[in-house]
Design a protein around this motif. Structure first.
Motif, mmCIF file in Angstrom:
data_model
loop_
_atom_site.group_PDB
_atom_site.id
_atom_site.type_symbol
_atom_site.label_atom_id
_atom_site.label_comp_id
_atom_site.label_asym_id
_atom_site.label_seq_id
_atom_site.Cartn_x
_atom_site.Cartn_y
_atom_site.Cartn_z
ATOM 1 N N ILE A 56 -68.865 40.961 -37.709
ATOM 2 C CA ILE A 56 -69.925 41.843 -38.432
ATOM 3 C C ILE A 56 -70.002 42.848 -38.264
ATOM 4 C CG2 ILE A 56 -72.747 42.302 -37.796
ATOM 5 C CD1 ILE A 56 -72.958 39.266 -36.359
ATOM 6 N N LEU A 64 -74.043 48.809 -40.480
ATOM 7 C CA LEU A 64 -74.064 50.178 -39.582
ATOM 8 C C LEU A 64 -73.456 50.948 -39.088
ATOM 9 C CD1 LEU A 64 -71.352 46.740 -37.395
ATOM 10 C CD2 LEU A 64 -74.011 47.792 -36.937
ATOM 11 N N GLU A 107 -78.901 43.903 -23.248
ATOM 12 C CA GLU A 107 -79.235 43.147 -24.122
ATOM 13 C C GLU A 107 -78.989 41.370 -24.215
ATOM 14 O OE1 GLU A 107 -82.550 41.385 -24.861
ATOM 15 O OE2 GLU A 107 -83.098 43.743 -25.603
ATOM 16 N N SER A 138 -75.717 39.030 -32.238
ATOM 17 C CA SER A 138 -77.089 40.210 -32.533
ATOM 18 C C SER A 138 -77.598 41.152 -32.224
ATOM 19 C CB SER A 138 -77.950 39.353 -33.110
ATOM 20 O OG SER A 138 -78.971 39.825 -33.967
ATOM 21 N N LEU A 196 -74.829 43.912 -30.780
ATOM 22 C CA LEU A 196 -74.607 45.422 -31.944
ATOM 23 C C LEU A 196 -75.684 45.658 -31.857
ATOM 24 C CD1 LEU A 196 -73.067 42.597 -34.890
ATOM 25 C CD2 LEU A 196 -72.171 44.395 -34.175
ATOM 26 N N GLY A 197 -77.130 45.118 -31.497
ATOM 27 C CA GLY A 197 -77.665 46.021 -32.113
ATOM 28 C C GLY A 197 -77.839 47.157 -30.529
ATOM 29 N N VAL A 215 -75.304 49.918 -31.153
ATOM 30 C CA VAL A 215 -76.254 50.650 -32.441
ATOM 31 C C VAL A 215 -76.512 51.565 -31.200
ATOM 32 C CG1 VAL A 215 -77.805 51.099 -34.829
ATOM 33 C CG2 VAL A 215 -76.559 49.357 -34.186
#
Lengths: 430, 430
Positions: free
Chosen positions: A24, A32, A131, A312, A315-316, A319
């Motif tokens: 990703i 991103l 997370e 996911s 990557l959240g 960021v």
């Protein structure tokens, strides 16, 4: 206001989750960059077997020397998806020492020794985000740490392990026994070759420790969590559950005591009413209820595992951590100011569903009822069935401390008229 | 590391939500201070009727001069819970000019002119947070802006208005008509004296605009959202829905087009299968599905309105904004880099459920089917019933552009053999 110098990301681990993260990062590099305000690039990928071909990961970035990678000093964020206690812990603390922030999916390490990681992050003014450690793609850590930061969470109740939910769902819908359902889960890739961490609820217990700590702003470790696996759940238990209008789920339950002076965290199979939203969580999905004073009852639902969903969540966090880095700020750190102690399981207030094989003669029910009363346990319902000189009693209690309930069961086992305790299960979700 | 100088909060509005915010700020002051790293105090409360007694709000803090309050210069955060376009917009931009960050619950203003607010926040380097603007206490803005910041959201589908969900739920369960169910909602306080904003879906449309903009990183305004209220939904529609194994919900639907080059946002009543999780969202609850490329399908569920739940969302934002203030940083600002256009309703691909009153004679079905074919609309199922010379045809289509579907209905209306179009409803959620 795009910065052109890229932020550098070191990836520790390139398995199911890591390879998705790398993929990703490459395929969605433009998005991103726009969301962060600067491009991100892979600075290195630490793996155990460098010979394995990894699509989308340039060969020159692959290394077996994770220690050297996290010590480079030019890495902005270390993404740790190798799992386990060591070498993950040392690599993460080393990363902090060399100025990187860390995104981790490592529930076992966070539950075992989160305090060490937080301390290292705090000392070096860096971020620790995770997370992905609980319930895969489902936003849960951020809602608890941030969205509900102005509220008082009283209870977290959820299905946080997809493997066991798949197995229990199969048992429920097909009438299969545990072994048969486990075989199907293994064949379909939902269970690992050694399913111990899932079926003995070590995985769910680690998640419960993390959730309880964040929800109640106190320190909760894996050892503080009462843990019961689901390997003893039988087809007969499901039949009993159905008669009560219930099903059986492996639940993680974190509660603030009624007096507010302590908390509890536990993981065990439990009957819940079919009308409860968690009862309809099927297959390998996860769902978590959060009850807060002002917000009321919230539910979060989604895929709790798998490469892409976990990526996911990673990557959240990536960021967020990159944005913080650009702003020279950090997100929320450890919050343990309440210092609420974790009470033992005996103090948890719950309900029991107990099936007893008893002698089919007059007076047995009265004797059994007396034992409950002597332990201060109030009975909600009793169902008595008899055939061929054998009889069974199914007792559902009102709420009582777990110690009183288990004391009652111990006493029942010693009675002459009780031939056996066929099953005991807690009843939750009302 | 607690700072002792308090952060100052100005509260604009002290109604159902504002008074809860003030109450929790007082009763949970210690928790808020610990979580923020500094105490917070109310610097002033702007109201329209200062004579009204407000429990827990010191009289000397109450003012009618909101403009002066937000211009004081010593206010760190302005909490805006007055709603509406003006004076809210001017007060918020003035607050930014005087150095405050803003927490708002104002869905109408954000949907109408969010760009102006974001621009003012960005110009002055301040935060604009608005979790409470959509779905009350349910964390939704933060998960979309932050948790899913590394993912690609393709669809948001949800029940975002509690009043209309209460009314539709009553119609579904009791067989009541719209007026009767509205009366009950009004009597119980779920509907306002003038229910227009809810039942004509202006409220849901504003929320759809906000969600679509954040989900797709583009600018979506209220005017871009196709809007159909639910005042025309009848008991007969519910009966038709039941025959299809469906119920009817007022849905907000934000979608990325299949080619990825545009997005759509719409709010209208729709049939959804009873097996869909949104079908079982009862009473005034809200629930939102988010479908993302890596994360898969996530659902967020909870109370969508009410003083305490909305205050929970406001206070979560307040904690975040205060933390940012102490760190001299800001959270995510407006993200509209994709600049994806919003397509008109005609381009939305959906399905129709159409009930026709037709002449009971041979050949009618063939004529009707021809009209569908001429418009390029493929029929999924037809159910034909007849009595006393009258007949009805219930047609459910396959997916087709809304323009083709509405064109088909227009053509049907002109047919001699079609006596009337009894109902048209979209079918979603598969």
């Amino acid at each position: 206001m795009m910065r052109t110098r890229p932020l550098k990301v070191a990836l520790l681990g390139c398995g199911v989750v890591g390879s998705e993260v790398a993929r990703i990062m490459t395929t969605h590099a433009g998005d991103l960059a726009a969301r962060i305000g600067a491009p991100v690039e892979l600075a290195g990928v630490a793996v155990r077997r460098p010979s394995k071909v990894r699509e989308g990961v340039p060969r020159e970035l692959v290394t077996t020397d994770a220690k050297a990678l996290v010590s480079r000093g030019d890495v902005d964020v270390v993404v740790e998806v190798i799992g386990g206690i060591e070498p993950a812990r040392t690599l993460i603390t080393t990363a902090f020492e060399h100025g990187a922030s860390v995104v981790s999916a490592n529930k076992a390490l966070l539950a075992e020794d989160g305090a060490t990681l937080y301390a290292a992050a705090g000392k070096h003014g860096r971020d620790l985000y995770f997370e992905a450690a609980v319930a895969g793609a489902i936003p849960l850590i951020r809602p608890l740490r941030e969205s509900l930061a102005g509220d008082k969470v009283n209870r977290v109740l959820g299905i946080v392990n997809g493997t066991t939910n798949f197995i229990l769902d199969k048992m429920d819908t097909s009438g299969a026994g545990y072994s048969e359902a486990l075989d199907e889960a293994t064949a379909l890739g939902y269970a690992e070759a050694d399913p111990t961490a899932d079926v003995e609820a070590f995985d769910a217990a680690a998640k419960a420790a993390i959730l309880a700590g964040i929800a109640f702003h106190t320190r909760v470790r894996l050892d503080d969590v009462y843990r019961e696996g689901m390997t003893e759940v039988t087809a007969a238990d499901f039949a009993s559950a159905k008669q009560m209008g219930c099903t059986i789920k492996l639940l993680a339950i974190c509660e603030r005591a009624a007096d507010g002076r302590s908390v509890t965290a536990r993981v065990h199979p439990a009957m819940i009413p079919l009308s409860h939203p968690l009862a309809s969580v099927r297959e390998a999905y996860n769902a978590v209820f959060v009850e807060a004073e002002a917000a009321g009852r919230l539910m979060f639902y989604g895929p709790g595992a798998g490469g892409a969903p976990t990526a996911s969540a990673v990557l959240g966090d990536l960021v967020a951590v990159c944005r913080n880095k650009l702003a020279e700020a950090t997100g929320p750190g450890e919050s343990v100011y309440t210092r609420l102690p974790v009470s033992p399981m005996g103090e948890v207030v719950t309900r029991y569903h107990i099936s007893l094989d008893v002698a089919d003669k007059p007076g047995v029910l009265a004797q059994v009822a007396t034992v409950f009363a002597e332990h201060g346990v109030s009975i909600d319902t009793v169902r008595q069935t008899g055939k061929d000189g054998e009889a069974s009693l199914v007792v559902v209690t009102h709420r009582a401390p777990d110690a009183a309930l288990s004391g009652t069961v111990e006493a029942l086992r010693t009675m002459d008229t009780v031939r056996g305790v066929a099953s005991i299960m807690r009843v939750e979700g009302e």
